[in-house]
Design an enzyme around this catalytic site. Structure first.
Site: not given
Length: 499
Positions: A385, A454, A456, A458-461
């Site tokens: 990817h 989105g 990393i 966005v994932g943390k948020t």
């Protein structure tokens, strides 16, 4: 199975959660429209009564622009050439389709694009003559790595006037990598013969068939993936359709494609989810309802987008008498990591299982072998990817999710645990336990895939706001909604899918 009233209640709660959260995203999009317009330049559009469009999903805009410019006409050309070849000279149809694919490639990518595809394919073919799976894999990985070398990128950029043309070449070479890899690995499985064989099996691994496979135009730029044995078998013995049946396929296929395209466009006009994800301050300040709606909108838009992007080549393949990989299954009916990987991109899943997971031993070499095979599979997916930090994180998290799911499944299938559950839980209670575990799995599945969609940050948020700052009420509310959601999904899977 649950009582009818309980399942109906779960369905209503699930639908209510979807609609309420989507409405919250719509409201936030309208409230911050001017701010988002200044930052991301929302596009004016007359398609939905003057509503502005969120243009920040690169992939959707990229393929829609190319589709309107040239690809639609080249796909129509392929359909006409293939149908005429079937009527006039069925025996030579593969070679006619191959020549058309080369010409279509030249139309959009020019001579450099054709040469690059030929060069990569020829190198892979030559290496495969050694009949070494290891050498073929090393060759494919090295060819893939050249797509990320800065010096090579600069040379390729000079071939084209626009960035979009360069990106189209990159996407095409990335997808073609899986095709010539499939051909090479199948060739490695054939025993070397002292004399050329006229048999169909021997002829199938010839250089002309490699070019036919690589330059088959419906799947040329973006897939989906069809492994070489299936392609060769179906091209040799296509399911020929009558004119009436072909027209019916076209009418139904175009009707579905237009509906999916319209739905995708409606979503980016009503909900500016991609722009909101790109604005960290807004993502930190919106309500938890809006956060949930943004997550659902993102994953559902990704699903609808690929219904369109895979639906077009699938329609052309059916007209050619081929059976395409099944289209992605709706993400709203997914309740496990395993199901997501198995049913979203079926072609890629088949490639990974056939050429990566099983050759490495898979589940036949114990727990350690399974872990290593699965980890290598996810590592290859990440590398293919693009090998960015976000992708490695996403792949690692998905590997963890699949591993934990597999471990829990094995634990529940041990005789001791199975007998204990059967003794103390009714069938309905067992179903509720399944839904509870699926809710936990689904929450992580959505969170981990937001890293892919989105990034990393966005994932943390989401992790901070839903699972840390939101504990216990927000977290338990989300799991409660997903519990209802999982009941519906499990019932749907048991009714309509052979698991």
């Amino acid at each position: 199975m649950l009582p009818g009233w309980e399942l109906t209640l779960c369905l209503l709660v699930s639908l209510g959660f979807h609609f309420r959260s989507f409405y919250e995203v719509y409201k936030v999009s309208r409230e911050h429209e001017e701010e988002l317009d200044q930052e991301f330049e929302l596009e004016m559009d007359t398609l939905f009564g003057g509503l502005k469009k969120d243009p920040t999903d690169f992939e959707w805009n990229f393929w829609m622009e190319w589709g309107k410019r040239r690809l639609v006409w080249l796909f129509i050309g392929h359909m006409a050439v293939s149908q005429l070849a079937t009527l006039l000279t069925k025996k030579h149809r593969p070679w006619i389709v191959m020549v058309y694919g080369m010409w279509a490639c030249w139309c959009v990518l020019g001579a450099p694009g054709v040469v690059m595809v030929l060069l990569h394919s020829t190198i892979a073919f030559c290496v495969a003559q050694f009949r070494s799976v290891l050498l073929s894999w090393l060759c494919s990985l090295l060819l893939l790595s050249t797509l990320r070398l800065q010096s090579v990128e600069e040379v390729k950029r000079r071939w084209y006037k626009t960035e979009n043309e360069y990106y189209l070449l990159q996407f095409t070479l990335t997808v073609r990598c899986l095709y010539y890899t499939s051909f090479s690995l199948e060739l490695c499985r054939q025993p070397p013969s002292a004399q050329p064989t006229p048999s169909a099996q021997g002829a199938s691994h010839s250089y002309p068939w490699l070019l036919t496979y690589v330059f088959y135009y419906p799947v040329f730029h973006n897939g989906p993936i069809l492994n070489f044995p299936e392609f060769f078998r179906q091209m040799q013995q296509p399911e020929l359709n009558s004119l009436q049946h072909s027209l019916c396929i076209v009418a139904k296929g175009l009707g579905r494609l237009l509906c999916w395209w319209w739905l995708a466009e409606l979503m980016v006009h009503l909900m500016y989810m991609h722009a909101l994800y790109s604005s960290a301050p807004l993502l930190e300040s919106v309500s938890c309802w809006t956060l949930g709606g943004l997550a659902l909108a993102q994953v559902l838009f990704f699903y609808v987008k690929y219904l369109v992007l895979f639906g077009v080549p699938a329609l052309l393949m059916r007209l050619d008498g081929l059976t395409p990989p099944p289209l992605p299954r709706c993400v709203s009916t997914m309740f496990s990591f395993t199901g997501m990987w198995r049913y979203f991109d079926v072609g890629l899943h088949n490639f990974l299982i056939r050429y990566v997971y099983i050759p490495l031993g898979g589940s036949q070499h114990g727990l350690l072998g399974t872990l290593l095979s699965t980890a290598t599979t996810f590592a290859f997916v990440s590398y293919w990817h693009g090998s960015y930090e976000d992708l490695w994180c996403w792949a690692a998290l998905n590997w963890l999710g699949v591993t934990v799911e597999s471990g829990v499944r094995r634990l529940l299938e041990t005789p001791c645990v199975r007998e204990t559950l059967a003794r103390h839980l009714s069938p309905q209670a067992h179903h509720r336990l399944h839904a509870l575990l699926a809710a936990c799995s689904t929450s992580m599945l959505i969170l981990f895939n937001l890293v892919f969609l989105g990034g990393i940050q966005v994932g943390k948020t989401y992790w901070n706001r839903i699972f840390l700052q939101g504990w216990p009420w927000v977290t338990l509310s989300v799991l409660g909604f997903l519990y209802c959601y999982s009941h519906v999904d499990i019932a749907w899977a048991q009714t309509y899918t052979v698991l």
